[in-house]
Design a protein around this motif. Structure first.
Motif, mmCIF file in Angstrom:
data_model
loop_
_atom_site.group_PDB
_atom_site.id
_atom_site.type_symbol
_atom_site.label_atom_id
_atom_site.label_comp_id
_atom_site.label_asym_id
_atom_site.label_seq_id
_atom_site.Cartn_x
_atom_site.Cartn_y
_atom_site.Cartn_z
ATOM 1 N N ILE A 32 35.054 38.878 83.148
ATOM 2 C CA ILE A 32 35.604 37.738 82.434
ATOM 3 C C ILE A 32 37.095 37.720 82.738
ATOM 4 O O ILE A 32 37.791 38.719 82.537
ATOM 5 N N GLU A 33 37.548 36.617 83.264
ATOM 6 C CA GLU A 33 38.944 36.488 83.652
ATOM 7 C C GLU A 33 39.717 35.783 82.546
ATOM 8 O O GLU A 33 39.271 34.759 82.016
ATOM 9 N N SER B 290 34.160 33.104 82.914
ATOM 10 C CA SER B 290 33.134 34.136 82.981
ATOM 11 C C SER B 290 32.398 34.047 84.305
ATOM 12 O O SER B 290 31.863 32.997 84.663
ATOM 13 N N SER B 291 32.394 35.141 85.053
ATOM 14 C CA SER B 291 31.673 35.217 86.321
ATOM 15 C C SER B 291 31.290 36.677 86.525
ATOM 16 O O SER B 291 32.137 37.508 86.873
ATOM 17 N N GLY C 64 33.183 44.661 80.567
ATOM 18 C CA GLY C 64 32.692 45.442 79.444
ATOM 19 C C GLY C 64 32.769 44.808 78.079
ATOM 20 O O GLY C 64 32.454 45.467 77.075
ATOM 21 N N ALA C 65 33.190 43.550 77.992
ATOM 22 C CA ALA C 65 33.244 42.878 76.689
ATOM 23 C C ALA C 65 32.995 41.390 76.881
ATOM 24 O O ALA C 65 33.321 40.826 77.939
ATOM 25 N N GLY C 66 32.432 40.740 75.871
ATOM 26 C CA GLY C 66 32.155 39.314 75.926
ATOM 27 C C GLY C 66 33.401 38.482 75.693
ATOM 28 O O GLY C 66 34.417 38.957 75.166
ATOM 29 N N GLU C 67 33.292 37.210 76.050
ATOM 30 C CA GLU C 67 34.425 36.299 75.930
ATOM 31 C C GLU C 67 34.887 36.164 74.484
ATOM 32 O O GLU C 67 36.100 36.192 74.199
ATOM 33 N N LYS D 230 46.543 36.162 86.123
ATOM 34 C CA LYS D 230 45.097 36.312 85.954
ATOM 35 C C LYS D 230 44.776 37.782 85.718
ATOM 36 O O LYS D 230 45.139 38.645 86.520
ATOM 37 N N MET D 231 44.092 38.052 84.618
ATOM 38 C CA MET D 231 43.690 39.416 84.287
ATOM 39 C C MET D 231 42.170 39.497 84.237
ATOM 40 O O MET D 231 41.531 38.753 83.484
#
Length: 423
Positions: free
Chosen positions: A217-218, A212-213, A187-190, A182-183
């Motif tokens: 974003i994971e 997204s939480s 600062g950026a959208g999915e 899991k990363m």
């Protein structure tokens, strides 16, 4: 192995409470390499519960049923399972004795309705609950083992770790191994993230997932099978090369946890001065046991007067640049660090909304500064127009990220594609 979860309760179905149990179970299983295939929420209605148990038992190998094991009339899980099996409820003598002993030990009379918790379907196998009065149990129906757990989080967690996971290992230990990395990114959208890594050739057995939480974003990288697991690290390195500065943690649940670990390990101290984030940075660290080792003090300096008197922000700075400025945030951070000569200090000042913005500094404008021995770094960012809480979360995350980068000897100021740099 196909694993599903059935969550019970009108309050969960109606959205009156957030189902944190289901989220915890899914994450705990994923950490063990077990994927949840499906999750269903059912209200406290006998027929609905019974029919759902029957229907899903034809599709899953293991079904975790959460809730409905209490002593009140709306706790119907055991009765619904008995109905689904066409069985009677019978008293489990061992659990009745446990109930009586529990109430006796706590010098409390046992209400008669608690005896309901010892009534299990005839074919049920008791599952121990060492921390509560709700008796867990498991039942085989069609192809599935239904595993009944209490709704109380502390009881559920013990039962999953001590009972469910060993049972799965015993029954399905030879199934295909699964591993996930899991990363977390900020600062950026999915869609932007997906576009950056779309050209990476994924080996067979490896797939990507996104969650997204705010403020994160994971990116989840799933590997199924030994061959895929052996290639997992290589794929993750390719993703890191594509996203560079945007990945903030790997297999660490959030930035406060990452900061907590680094400050503790490196024996560094921290002070915090917050305006628009209103204590959020400090609160998230204080929630972690052991934060007293490094967190020396935190000031919420909401007014200009507090910034001046508590943090030595100059009157001229406020008059010339305003409270929401890099210059003010820098003086807040320097002032906070100097109080106890902390190794680091974070400061935030901004406009979280929904009101208070201007053409020059609209809602979402936040100044963030990091002071350290020998210098100070700062930036003025324009976050997307979101709710007040989300803007505070985004600002807190960037503040943590600045400190994380300093601790890892990286450039403190980086470009976040979704945040406008107003420096």
């Amino acid at each position: 192995m196909k694993l599903e979860m059935i969550c019970t309760g009108e309050e969960v179905l109606a959205g009156q409470i957030i189902d944190t149990n289901a989220a915890w179970v899914a994450n705990e299983l994923m950490d063990q390499g077990i994927e949840m295939q499906q999750r269903i929420t059912v209200g406290d209605r006998l027929e609905d519960l019974s029919s759902t148990f029957i229907e899903r038992s034809h599709h899953a190998d293991v079904i975790i049923v959460n809730g409905g094991l209490g002593p009140t009339s709306d706790d119907l899980s055991a009765e619904a399972m008995a109905q689904a099996k066409g069985e009677s409820l019978i008293e489990n003598t061992e659990w009745r004795q446990r109930l009586e002993a529990w109430f006796s030990k706590n010098n409390r009379p046992m209400p008669a309705n608690n005896l309901k918790q010892a009534m299990l379907p005839e074919s049920a196998i008791m599952v121990d609950n060492p921390v509560g009065t709700a008796c867990g149990f498991r039942v085989k129906l069609n192809r599935a083992w239904l595993f009944f757990t209490p709704g109380v989080p502390s009881e559920l967690k013990v039962m999953v770790k001590d009972q469910l996971l060993p049972f799965i290992e015993q029954e399905f230990g030879n199934s295909e191994p699964t591993k996930v990395t899991k990363m977390l990114t900020i600062g950026a959208g999915e869609s932007w993230l997906a576009e950056q890594i779309q050209n990476i050739e994924l080996p067979e057995g490896i797939s990507l997932g996104y969650r997204s939480s705010a403020p994160y974003i994971e990116i989840k990288v799933f590997a199924r099978g030994k061959t895929a697991i052996n290639q997992l690290d290589k794929v993750c390195e390719q993703i890191k090369l594509c996203l560079t500065d945007l990945i903030v943690t790997t297999n660490i649940p959030n930035l406060p946890q990452a900061i907590h670990q680094q400050l503790t390990q490196k024996h560094k101290t921290l002070a915090v001065a917050e305006s628009c984030t209103g204590g959020m940075i400090a609160e998230q660290l204080i929630a972690l046991a052991g934060s007293s080792q490094y967190l020396q003090h935190a000031v919420v300096s909401y007014s200009n007067e507090a910034k001046q008197k508590l943090l030595n922000v100059k009157t001229e700075t406020l008059e010339q640049f305003g409270a929401v400025s890099r210059q003010t945030a820098e003086e807040m951070a320097v002032g906070a660090r100097q109080v106890l000569d902390s190794d680091f200090a974070l400061a935030t000042s901004g406009i979280a909304g929904p009101d208070g913005g201007s053409d020059e500094k609209p809602v979402g404008t936040v100044a963030i500064a990091l002071a350290y021995k020998g210098g100070v770094d700062s930036q003025l960012l324009q976050f997307p127009k979101r709710s007040r809480t989300v803007i505070r979360q985004l600002a807190s995350a960037v503040a943590y990220d600045m400190l994380r980068r300093k601790l890892e000897n990286q450039s403190v100021i980086v470009n976040y594609p979704s945040y406008i740099n107003r420096n």
